[in-house]
Enzyme design. Structure first.
Site, PDB file in Angstrom:
ATOM      1  CD  GLU A   1     -53.046   0.283 -34.927  1.00 15.08           C
ATOM      2  OE1 GLU A   1     -52.259  -0.621 -35.138  1.00 15.08           O
ATOM      3  OE2 GLU A   1     -52.868   0.504 -33.541  1.00 15.08           O
TER       4      GLU A   1
ATOM      5  CE  LYS B   1     -47.882  -6.941 -31.070  1.00 19.09           C
ATOM      6  NZ  LYS B   1     -48.948  -6.070 -30.595  1.00 19.09           N
TER       7      LYS B   1
ATOM      8  CG  HIS C   1     -42.393  14.584 -60.923  1.00 19.58           C
ATOM      9  ND1 HIS C   1     -42.262  15.188 -62.140  1.00 19.58           N
ATOM     10  CD2 HIS C   1     -43.020  15.903 -60.149  1.00 19.58           C
ATOM     11  CE1 HIS C   1     -42.222  16.503 -62.124  1.00 19.58           C
ATOM     12  NE2 HIS C   1     -43.075  16.587 -60.812  1.00 19.58           N
TER      13      HIS C   1
HETATM   14  O1  PA5 Z   1     -51.791   2.640 -31.593  1.00 21.32           O
HETATM   15  C1  PA5 Z   1     -51.729   1.615 -30.831  1.00 21.32           C
HETATM   16  O2  PA5 Z   1     -52.613   1.036 -29.887  1.00 21.32           O
HETATM   17  C2  PA5 Z   1     -50.370   0.711 -30.777  1.00 21.32           C
HETATM   18  O3  PA5 Z   1     -49.616   1.013 -32.097  1.00 21.32           O
HETATM   19  C3  PA5 Z   1     -49.629   0.238 -29.801  1.00 21.32           C
HETATM   20  O4  PA5 Z   1     -49.123   2.170 -29.592  1.00 21.32           O
HETATM   21  C4  PA5 Z   1     -48.008  -0.527 -30.781  1.00 21.32           C
HETATM   22  O5  PA5 Z   1     -49.019  -0.862 -30.881  1.00 21.32           O
HETATM   23  C5  PA5 Z   1     -47.377   0.261 -29.598  1.00 21.32           C
HETATM   24  O6  PA5 Z   1     -48.185  -0.724 -27.962  1.00 21.32           O
HETATM   25  P1  PA5 Z   1     -46.744   0.135 -26.878  1.00 21.32           P
HETATM   26  O7  PA5 Z   1     -47.243   0.921 -26.316  1.00 21.32           O
HETATM   27  O8  PA5 Z   1     -47.590  -1.318 -25.627  1.00 21.32           O
HETATM   28  O9  PA5 Z   1     -45.569  -0.835 -26.916  1.00 21.32           O
END
Ligand code: PA5
Length: 454
Positions: A291, A426, A312
């Site tokens: 990410e 989303k 394996h």
């Molecule tokens: O690392 C990140 O920013 C994301 O993985 C968020 O943690 C994830 O999308 C969850 O978002 P939120 O905490 O707003 O529910």
């Protein structure tokens, strides 16, 4: 003594010393941008000093809340997705009994920590509700935005099934919310219902938040000492921000090596561990790097393997498939428990030459042999060595990876702290679900789906 040691000798066939040296000015520039908080995404660099500046009041509140949950409940369900749950799960699973869900409550000595809101499977929630029936269940709902679909739906369903007839006071006892200090749906709900809350700091993004209440509360409920985790991170922070004139830190070396390999055309980094309890740690690592780095057409594909199990299944591909992988192995010098291999004079299994030897010895030789085999097959190999699988070491490892990820992202010219690409699915999902405000996109998606015969 350093807590995290990067051993990179097995990359020497792939990276020349002068190439590493040439990276040093880029590294110095990246460190400068990061440590002066002037890098892209600088507003999300609150994690840098966190282990040092974490307030004692917040630690005590987390410990007191965890103690109450441990005393009054059999199960804690952590409701969150991505950075809002992976860090807690990584640490809890790395350090808990492998079969903790099968242990009797008194032997486990703490509530069973389960997870929800990290996908949209009705089957999963159905089974979860079945398994917690008759148990005293608390929820820790974790969401910075408070509106993430997966966790919001799970919270609704769990609240409806578990707490439908609960009074306001009972609800306030059974739910803890970790969210933004001022904004968002969960903040409003918590304030209205008088629910205990913890704050996700504004300057820390989800995947860098494990050492905030996001990770620390569930970790403390699982009976783990969060002070030791923070102390490990604090020590790693100290060694990783030491001036470059004192030599490259572990995070610097790792960041430089992986970036050089990426620039040489390696497409994927495989994180390997020889302890199955590290599986979720690898999941956390995958999210952190994917990410953070996967943007602007750049980034390494992050994969993880449990060795020797996956030797394996994926071993053949790693050894002889396309030469696009390099491997980073997490290694613990000391194991927690060891078992000697029993003697059997019949030797039908031809294992007698190992009789009396500890399993850790076999595991270590498997690791060495695999690394050498993969290197000879064209897979560069780095090893991240830790003394043991302890809170200290894992705290240090978390900080190490966060720092290395930030540095390698900055050197690669991207903002390692945002995730604009996550919005694409989303928007489509909201449109297809009929969320108000997404009508035009819905029309367009339905047309495309029809054309594709969906
Ligand atoms: O690392 C990140 O920013 C994301 O993985 C968020 O943690 C994830 O999308 C969850 O978002 P939120 O905490 O707003 O529910």
């Amino acid at each position: 003594m350093v807590l995290v040691n990067v051993k990179d000798q097995l990359t020497n066939n792939f990276i020349a010393q002068h190439e590493r040296e040439q990276m040093e000015h880029q590294l110095a520039a990246a460190r400068d941008l990061l440590d002066k908080r002037v890098c892209p995404g600088a507003e999300y660099t609150g994690w840098i000093d966190l282990p040092e500046t974490f307030s004692e009041d917040t630690i005590e509140r987390i410990e007191a809340t965890a103690e109450r949950i441990r005393r009054d409940f059999d199960v804690l369900i952590v409701v969150g997705i991505g950075g809002s749950y992976l860090g807690a799960r990584a640490v809890i699973e790395a350090l808990s009994h492998h079969f903790s869900s099968l242990l009797p409550d008194e032997k486990r000595g703490c509530p069973l920590v389960l997870y929800a809101g990290h996908q949209l499977s009705a089957d999963y929630l159905f089974d979860l509700l079945e398994v917690v029936k008759g148990k005293r269940v608390a929820l820790n709902v974790i969401s910075k935005s408070g509106t993430t679909t997966e966790s919001a739906i799970a919270f609704r369903v769990l609240r409806d099934h578990l707490f439908r007839y609960a009074s306001r006071e009972e609800l306030a006892q059974r739910i803890v919310i970790t969210t933004d200090e001022k904004r968002g749906a969960l903040r409003r709900y918590a304030d209205e219902m008088g629910i205990t809350t913890f704050v996700i700091p504004d300057d820390i993004g989800g995947r860098y938040s494990v050492l905030t209440p996001v990770g620390l509360l569930p970790i403390a409920v699982a009976g783990l000492d969060i002070r030791q985790l923070l102390e490990g991170a604090r020590r790693e922070r100290k060694s990783s921000i030491a001036p470059l004139s004192e030599g490259l830190s572990a995070a610097d070396r790792y960041a430089v090596n992986r970036l050089l390999l990426m620039r040489k055309g390696y497409k994927a980094e495989i994180l390997a561990c020889y302890e199955p309890s590290m599986r979720y740690f690898a999941e956390w690592w995958k999210q952190l790097f994917a990410e953070s780095e996967g943007k602007d057409g750049k980034g390494l594909i992050t994969m993880s393997v449990d060795f020797t199990s996956d030797l394996h299944s994926l071993g053949q591909l790693i050894q002889e498939g396309p030469r696009v992988f390099f491997e980073t192995v997490i290694e613990f010098k000391n194991v927690r428990n060891d078992i000697a291999i029993p003697s059997d004079p019949s030797d039908l299994d031809q294992l007698e030459y190992l009789a009396g030897k500890p399993m850790s010895f076999v595991n270590r030789q498997a690791r060495r042999g695999t690394a050498l085999a993969h290197v000879s097959g064209g897979v560069p190999n780095m090893c991240i060595e830790l003394k043991d699988r302890s809170l200290h070491s894992l705290g240090a490892l978390i900080y190490f990876f966060e720092r290395a990820c930030a540095l390698s992202g900055i050197m690669n010219g991207i903002n390692p702290f945002d995730q604009p690409g996550v919005e694409a699915y989303k928007r489509n999902m909201f449109a297809l679900l009929g969320k108000p405000g997404f009508e035009a996109l819905r029309e367009q998606l339905l047309r495309t789906s029809a054309e594709e015969g969906d």
